[in-house]
Scaffold this active site. Structure first.
Site: not given
Ligand code: URA
Length: 430
Positions: A179, A194, A172, A198
């Site tokens: 990104r 994303s 990520d 996490k």
């Protein structure tokens, strides 16, 4: 990471994936697995990966693709695991706001009510504040816990807030950076994967999301925020985690303060003074809502009333102190945080009603003020809908750099007609 066919994703295979996505087709879970593996191993370069993400921005992603991408990202690094037989572990996530002090108060408050709360947090990003910067404004506070120490602390005292580590979801970190550089952040499936990756890697059994809406958020329109909330909740469920998401307001700062240490002081004072804020205090209202949701997710009864009780009787504050002591700070350090006694006032130039607040501008000012002085920042007096007189303070500016922050009055749009304040909570997605 174990993938279906390690090494299968090379430049040619990736070109086919990009073309399929470009033409509106969904990629398989195996494709996503091999793409993340290939990217992390350096077999696929950034150009191809960015092209694929741009196709995702334009063509969208299916729920199955977002789930597969989340899974592949989780498996790019280590994961935390909590023993479910010892009780449910919950986590809370905000999509990023200004003056958002909820985690600082809600985590110890929920733990004081018997919940076990494990929270890995980020730092400030753009105009939004970061929970870790706020806690690190307390002298001695250590956010850099090892994953073992993080788990042990949650198991021994019921809560921990630590900094995200590189070990969790390394994909990520690299992908978000790519990104950010290539204009491919705004794709619902990419954002949801994303965020959720996490949370899944962090090990909680249930997650409470706070998805902000308003000009200062990732999802400015409530419909966009509702859609993101739906993706977050559904992807979590796909991993067997319970989840609920609140869509909450970011047309104005949530709390009264903006800046690292000054926000910590506000959270401290809410917990220490035990619910003296009153019902017009939006931050306190949202804290109680979030604690109720964390208790509900933990299968602990009592909801908001129980949370309010822990605020009134001081057990929430005692738990905050216990958490800080476990992480290297002290009660004296927390209570010794004192604001500049001579703030500068930002005054209204004319009478009227506060129609709008430029939250991005205030967020940036708060970050700048707390850069060289951890207790520098803003206290925002005016709320949308308030009537103000000429010369009345709209905000107060604190800290060493207060003379350098100019033209904050322009952040408050004052009009002739009364306006309704925006709602605090737009929706709840379960
Ligand atoms: N927050 C994240 O962690 N990831 C995104 O893609 C957007 C917001």
């Amino acid at each position: 990471m174990a993938v279906a066919n390690p090494g299968a994703m090379d430049e040619t295979a990736m070109r086919h994936c990009i073309e399929r996505k470009r033409d509106g087709h969904a990629l398989s879970a195996t494709d996503w697995d091999e793409i993340i593996d290939g990217f992390m191993e350096g077999r696929i370069d950034e150009a191809q990966t960015a092209a694929l993400f741009m196709a995702c921005v334009w063509r969208g992603m299916t729920f199955e693709e977002a789930h597969a991408l989340t899974d592949a990202m989780v498996r790019s690094g280590e994961t935390v695991s909590f023993d479910r037989s010892k009780g449910i572990v919950v986590d809370k996530h905000s999509s990023g706001g200004v003056g958002d002090i909820v985690s600082l108060a809600a985590v110890p408050l929920a733990a004081a009510c018997g919940a076990r709360v494990a929270k890995l947090s980020g730092r400030a990003l753009g105009h939004t504040g970061g929970t870790i910067d706020k806690l690190e404004a307390i002298p001695g506070f250590n956010a850099a816990l090892s994953l073992d120490a993080f788990v042990r602390q949650v198991e021994s005292i019921g809560c921990a807030i630590a900094a995200q580590t590189q070990a969790l979801v390394p994909a990520d970190k690299r992908i978000y950076n790519l990104r950010d550089r290539t204009g491919t952040v705004p794709a619902m499936g990419l954002i949801a994967a994303s965020i959720v990756s996490k949370k899944i890697a962090c090990g909680a059994h249930a997650i409470v999301f706070d998805v902000k809406t308003g000009p200062a958020s990732f999802t400015p329109q409530p419909e966009q925020a509702r859609e993101l909330a739906r993706w977050l909740v559904d992807i979590c469920k796909g991993f067997g985690r319970k989840a609920v998401a609140f869509v909450t307001d970011m047309h104005q700062p949530l709390g009264r303060t903006i800046g690292a240490g000054i926000e910590m002081v506000e959270a401290r004072d809410i917990l220490r003074s035990g619910a003296k804020g009153g019902s017009d205090d939006r931050a306190q209202a949202l804290i109680l809502k979030m604690v109720a949701a964390l208790l509900d997710a933990s299968e602990i009864s009592g909801g908001e009333e129980r949370a309010a009780q822990a605020l009134r009787d001081g057990t929430g504050y005692a738990k905050l102190v216990e958490m800080l002591e476990a992480q290297g700070a002290s009660r004296a350090a927390l209570e010794g945080m004192e604001l500049d006694a001579q703030p500068l006032a930002v005054k209204a130039s004319h009478v009227g009603f506060v129609h709008a607040i430029d939250v991005v501008n205030l967020g940036n000012a708060g970050r700048r003020l707390s850069q060289h002085d951890k207790l520098g920042g803003l206290f925002v007096n005016a709320r949308i809908g308030d009537r103000v007189e000429a010369g009345q303070p709209l905000a107060r500016v604190y800290g060493k750099d207060k003379e350098h922050v100019r033209n904050l009055e322009a952040s408050f749009k004052i009009g002739d007609k009364p306006v309704e304040p925006p709602p605090l909570i737009y929706d709840t997605v379960t």
